[in-house]
Design a protein around this motif. Structure first.
Motif, PDB file in Angstrom:
ATOM      1  N   GLN A 112       0.834  -1.189   0.000  1.00 16.87           N
ATOM      2  CA  GLN A 112       0.000   0.000   0.000  1.00 16.87           C
ATOM      3  C   GLN A 112       0.873   1.245   0.000  1.00 16.87           C
ATOM      4  O   GLN A 112       1.642   1.471   0.931  1.00 16.87           O
ATOM      5  CB  GLN A 112      -0.910  -0.001   1.233  1.00 16.87           C
ATOM      6  CG  GLN A 112      -1.856   1.187   1.309  1.00 16.87           C
ATOM      7  CD  GLN A 112      -2.860   1.189   0.169  1.00 16.87           C
ATOM      8  OE1 GLN A 112      -3.417   0.154  -0.183  1.00 16.87           O
ATOM      9  NE2 GLN A 112      -3.096   2.353  -0.414  1.00 16.87           N
ATOM     10  N   ALA A 113       0.777   2.035  -1.059  1.00 15.61           N
ATOM     11  CA  ALA A 113       1.575   3.260  -1.176  1.00 15.61           C
ATOM     12  C   ALA A 113       0.809   4.444  -0.599  1.00 15.61           C
ATOM     13  O   ALA A 113      -0.418   4.541  -0.735  1.00 15.61           O
ATOM     14  CB  ALA A 113       1.927   3.526  -2.636  1.00 15.61           C
ATOM     15  N   SER A 114       1.523   5.354   0.047  1.00  8.63           N
ATOM     16  CA  SER A 114       0.895   6.544   0.619  1.00  8.63           C
ATOM     17  C   SER A 114       1.921   7.672   0.682  1.00  8.63           C
ATOM     18  O   SER A 114       3.118   7.462   0.474  1.00  8.63           O
ATOM     19  CB  SER A 114       0.359   6.253   2.027  1.00  8.63           C
ATOM     20  OG  SER A 114       1.408   5.860   2.895  1.00  8.63           O
ATOM     21  N   THR A 115       1.431   8.879   0.944  1.00  7.30           N
ATOM     22  CA  THR A 115       2.304  10.035   1.081  1.00  7.30           C
ATOM     23  C   THR A 115       1.989  10.763   2.384  1.00  7.30           C
ATOM     24  O   THR A 115       0.856  10.723   2.866  1.00  7.30           O
ATOM     25  CB  THR A 115       2.133  11.026  -0.095  1.00  7.30           C
ATOM     26  OG1 THR A 115       0.801  11.563  -0.070  1.00  7.30           O
ATOM     27  CG2 THR A 115       2.384  10.340  -1.428  1.00  7.30           C
ATOM     28  N   LYS A 116       3.019  11.413   2.929  1.00  6.30           N
ATOM     29  CA  LYS A 116       2.848  12.192   4.155  1.00  6.30           C
ATOM     30  C   LYS A 116       3.449  13.565   3.917  1.00  6.30           C
ATOM     31  O   LYS A 116       4.662  13.704   3.717  1.00  6.30           O
ATOM     32  CB  LYS A 116       3.547  11.498   5.328  1.00  6.30           C
ATOM     33  CG  LYS A 116       3.398  12.234   6.652  1.00  6.30           C
ATOM     34  CD  LYS A 116       4.090  11.479   7.779  1.00  6.30           C
ATOM     35  CE  LYS A 116       3.933  12.193   9.110  1.00  6.30           C
ATOM     36  NZ  LYS A 116       4.634  11.460  10.205  1.00  6.30           N
ATOM     37  N   LEU A 117       2.613  14.589   3.915  1.00  4.84           N
ATOM     38  CA  LEU A 117       3.080  15.948   3.708  1.00  4.84           C
ATOM     39  C   LEU A 117       3.709  16.472   4.986  1.00  4.84           C
ATOM     40  O   LEU A 117       3.069  16.499   6.041  1.00  4.84           O
ATOM     41  CB  LEU A 117       1.913  16.841   3.275  1.00  4.84           C
ATOM     42  CG  LEU A 117       2.252  18.285   2.907  1.00  4.84           C
ATOM     43  CD1 LEU A 117       3.209  18.334   1.723  1.00  4.84           C
ATOM     44  CD2 LEU A 117       0.971  19.059   2.592  1.00  4.84           C
TER      45      LEU A 117
END
Length: 244
Positions: free
Chosen positions: A99-104
């Motif tokens: 599962q790919a995700s981003t964190k700003l």
């Protein structure tokens, strides 16, 4: 010596000579191969364990973990995503499983590093917009990304807001009248900075792959410069070219 032993074994793991599930040579074999002591061999194996490349259990052989290295295709991320579709990095990274995700992490006006300023054609001391984020797969940090934008493009847009941008910045830039036309990468292997070491949870001072990417729109106008760092022992970049 233990670092050189680890480097040789790491190279064999990354090339596939030591495949997932394979046993590493025994301590006796490694001692003979490298002319090293048992303590030195054990220090080398500990490095590989900390790098999450091998698994060691009491009374059992040290084995290569399931394939950890991922091949990324940077050219797949440049084009804007279709309307309503997720950021292309998320789509491409998910193809490798997980599962790919981003964190700003940050959105701020700042004076960029010299190489970024030159790429954006900024005057000395001029500011740009910084959007700093961490990319993750299965909640494991994969890449630290710092994207810089000319303030003349960013002001008054969603780029200035501390929130993720649906579809990614290429989609937003295209909607603003700055469609991405050309991406130029410069890739180097470097010792990680303290920020990279911490953010990527690196096990040691192994090199990171640092990419300086300049994104151009029409008339060769730079609209984004991204500085990206990823663990060099876990990721490789694949570029494809056609003969002219």
């Amino acid at each position: 010596m233990h670092e050189r032993i680890a480097a040789d074994l790491r190279g064999e793991i990354m090339s596939g000579d030591l495949a997932p599930g394979d046993n590493l040579p025994s301590t006796t074999q490694l001692k003979a191969r490298f002319g090293a002591s048992s303590a030195t061999v054990q220090k080398a194996l500990q490095l590989l364990k900390e790098e999450r490349l091998v698994i060691g259990r009491p009374g059992a052989a040290v084995t290569v973990r399931p394939r950890r290295q991922r091949t990324m295709h940077p050219a797949a991320y440049m084009a804007p995503a279709a309307t309503g579709a997720p950021y292309r990095w998320l789509t491409e990274a998910s193809k490798h499983g997980g599962q790919a995700s981003t964190k700003l992490l940050e959105v701020a006006e700042t004076v960029p590093p010299a190489d970024v300023a030159v790429a954006l054609n900024l005057a000395e001391g001029a500011s740009a917009l910084l959007r700093r984020q961490l990319l993750l797969i299965n909640d494991e940090p994969v890449e630290l990304v710092k994207c810089y934008y000319p303030l003349g493009i960013a002001r008054g847009t969603a780029l200035m807001e501390r929130r993720r941008i649906k579809g990614g910045t290429p989609t937003l830039l295209a909607g603003l009248g700055f469609p991405p036309r050309l991406s130029v990468d410069k890739v180097a292997a470097r010792v990680p900075t303290q920020e990279e070491y911490s953010a990527l949870q690196l096990p040691s001072s192994l090199p990171v792959l640092r990419t300086l990417r300049v994104l151009y729109t029409d008339d060769e106008r730079p609209i984004e410069v991204a500085v990206m760092a990823k663990a060099g022992h876990l990721y490789e970049l694949q570029y494809e070219f056609t003969a002219e």
